[in-house]
Design an enzyme around this catalytic site. Structure first.
Site: not given
Ligand SMILES: *[C@@H]1O[C@H](CO)[C@@H](O)[C@H](O)[C@H]1NC(C)=O
Ligand SMILES: *[C@@H]1O[C@H](CO)[C@@H](O)[C@H](O)[C@H]1NC(C)=O
Ligand SMILES: *[C@@H]1O[C@H](CO)[C@@H](O)[C@H](O)[C@H]1NC(C)=O
Ligand SMILES: *[C@@H]1O[C@H](CO)[C@@H](O)[C@H](O)[C@H]1NC(C)=O
Ligand SMILES: *[C@@H]1O[C@H](CO)[C@@H](O)[C@H](O)[C@H]1NC(C)=O
Length: 449
Positions: A254, A277
């Site tokens: 993430d 991310h």
């Protein structure tokens, strides 16, 4: 529950040493005792410092830790923490290089009497199966809270053993019920915190979270989890101020770094990120919350193969603002969505309804951002219909397609300006009052915090 007298043993020994030295020095200077008094005091003070009477050292092995990674050391670590935290002198907890301490969820609570240092040279490891948590609080694994002047360091490792938690996540398999996984290491209300020279691997959910802290310095931290692991934000900063993260590497599933809630004065320096991310501000404004994020500076980052690069994401319907954010000196390699402001963020299966409130995003600059892009749209400014983004600024941005495609920009209600080379070309609005805003808001608003 703390043992207030836990450090008295070492204090007695130190005092004894000081008395002996005092006697020796007194004998050797019997004639001019009075005139030598001052220098004598100084000598004793110096020696007592050399003999280390000022710090309590607690090696977990000496307090019964097995450290074989199989037998449970939770109770030992709790007890040792309580001794350290109640010590009247500065203390250091040591997990030695050969110790691999298996522990369940632990609350390391303050306030503590004095400065505490936790030196992890070996490892702290979580139970491998969620079943071993025996229904205990699954929001947090290692939970430090209300501690002032804490240092966590030691070149060792913290292993969350996340694989089984991920396998049971509803994000991995929609058939699974959605339930919470713990944040591996949480610092809540920790002021003047130092975290350095540590490796965090396979945290069950978020890897390291800093919530409601004032004064945090993170350096030489490595955070590793697989690219496919769900919700494993690397370094999560929430409602915190005066935070500096530097010289660190995050590879995860993430956000590498996420900055949320009311956070301010955040400096990020020399970070390697990917997979992951990217570096995100947000999400903000979920369920109508008021979030105020300001004075964020990211300088020096290398992002490779990340799903986003530099991102601000807000939900519709929130209030508050994001302002004075500067991203500079960022190198990207095959990054999807390298520059993105998304005020229509919606992380739910249903389409989110349009709302009339929005977080005000303004004075955001991207300077010297270069590299290759995995998606066609290299720059996306999808701003709110209600409150357009203002004071966006691009300077020396060169993002080229990793696959010989033509990189493009997308703007929606985005007002700003640019200088130097900007590729793909900026697409800011230039009509009506928009020009006014463009001229007024420029780089001078944004200082290095
Ligand atoms: C869970 O319970 C088992 C059996 O009672 C015990 O051996 C184990 O240490 C417990 N684990 C944790 C993490 O508390
Ligand atoms: C952020 O700060 C504002 C203003 O002080 C406050 O109204 C709001 O509740 C805070 N938001 C959160 C999520 O704590
Ligand atoms: C670039 O990123 C895309 C999308 O994530 C991926 O499919 C592709 O394999 C990557 N290319 C390289 C050379 O890593
Ligand atoms: C919300 O607004 C956007 C932009 O104006 C529009 O494209 C979209 O269709 C709207 N969505 C809904 C659900 O009304
Ligand atoms: C545009 O700028 C002029 C002069 O600086 C100012 O008088 C006017 O109010 C501005 N208009 C808007 C819509 O901001």
């Amino acid at each position: 529950m703390r043992k207030a007298s836990s450090d008295s043993g070492s204090e007695y020994i130190a005092t004894g040493v000081v008395i002996i030295i005092y006697s020796v020095l007194l004998l050797s200077s019997s004639v001019n005792a009075v005139s030598n008094y001052n220098s004598l005091v100084q000598k004793i003070w110096g020696l007592s410092k050399i003999f280390g009477s000022r710090a309590l050292v607690l090696n977990v092995k000496d307090y019964g830790a097995v450290g074989d990674g199989v037998q449970d050391d939770t109770q030992v670590l709790e007890d040792v923490w309580n001794m350290a935290c109640s010590s009247k002198v500065e203390s250091r907890i040591i997990i030695p290089v050969t110790s691999y301490c298996l522990v369940g969820p632990i609350s390391f609570g303050g306030p503590c009497h004095s400065k505490v240092t936790l030196t992890i040279s070996g490892a702290i490891v979580a139970p491998s199966s969620p079943d071993d948590w025996n229904g205990s609080n699954t929001q947090k694994w290692l939970y430090f809270h209300n501690v002032d002047r804490l240092t966590v360091e030691g070149r060792g490792m913290i292993d969350g053993m996340g694989h089984e938690w991920w396998a049971r996540s509803c994000k991995i398999n929609p058939e699974n019920p959605c339930r919470h996984a713990p944040t591996a290491i949480t610092f809540h209300r920790c002021n003047n915190l130092v975290v350095k020279n540590l490796l965090i691997v396979n945290g069950q959910k978020m890897q390291a979270a800093f919530t409601t802290c004032d004064g945090v310095k993170v350096s030489h931290l490595s955070v590793f989890a697989p690219g496919g692991s769900p919700n494993t934000d690397g370094i999560h900063i929430s409602a915190s101020t005066n935070v500096r993260v530097e010289d660190s590497t995050v590879r995860t599933g993430d956000d590498c770094i996420s900055i949320v809630s009311n956070s301010s004065k955040v400096q990020v320096r020399r970070i390697a990120c990917g997979p992951g991310h990217g570096i995100s501000i947000g999400s903000l404004g979920k369920s109508g919350t008021c979030d105020q994020v300001y004075d964020v500076s990211v300088r020096g980052a290398f992002l490779s193969n990340t799903e986003n690069g530099l991102r601000i994401k807000t939900w519709q319907g929130g209030s508050g603002f994001v302002r004075n954010v500067k991203f500079e000196d960022v190198w990207m390699e095959n990054v999807s969505n390298p520059i993105i402001i998304d005020q229509y963020y919606c992380d739910s299966k249903k389409q989110c309804p349009n709302k009339t409130e929005a977080i005000n995003v303004h004075d955001i600059s991207f300077v010297n951002v270069k590299g290759t892009v995995a998606t066609k749209e290299a720059i996306i400014f999808a701003c709110s219909d209600v409150i357009p983004c203002e004071g966006l600024y691009l300077e020396d941005v060169e993002l080229v397609s990793a696959s010989d495609d033509i990189a493009t920009s997308f703007c929606w209600d985005a007002l700003g300006s640019s200088s130097g080379t900007v590729y793909p070309p900026a697409c800011f609005s230039t009509s009506g009052s928009l020009i006014n805003e463009t001229i007024l808001s420029n780089i001078s608003h944004i200082q290095d915090v």
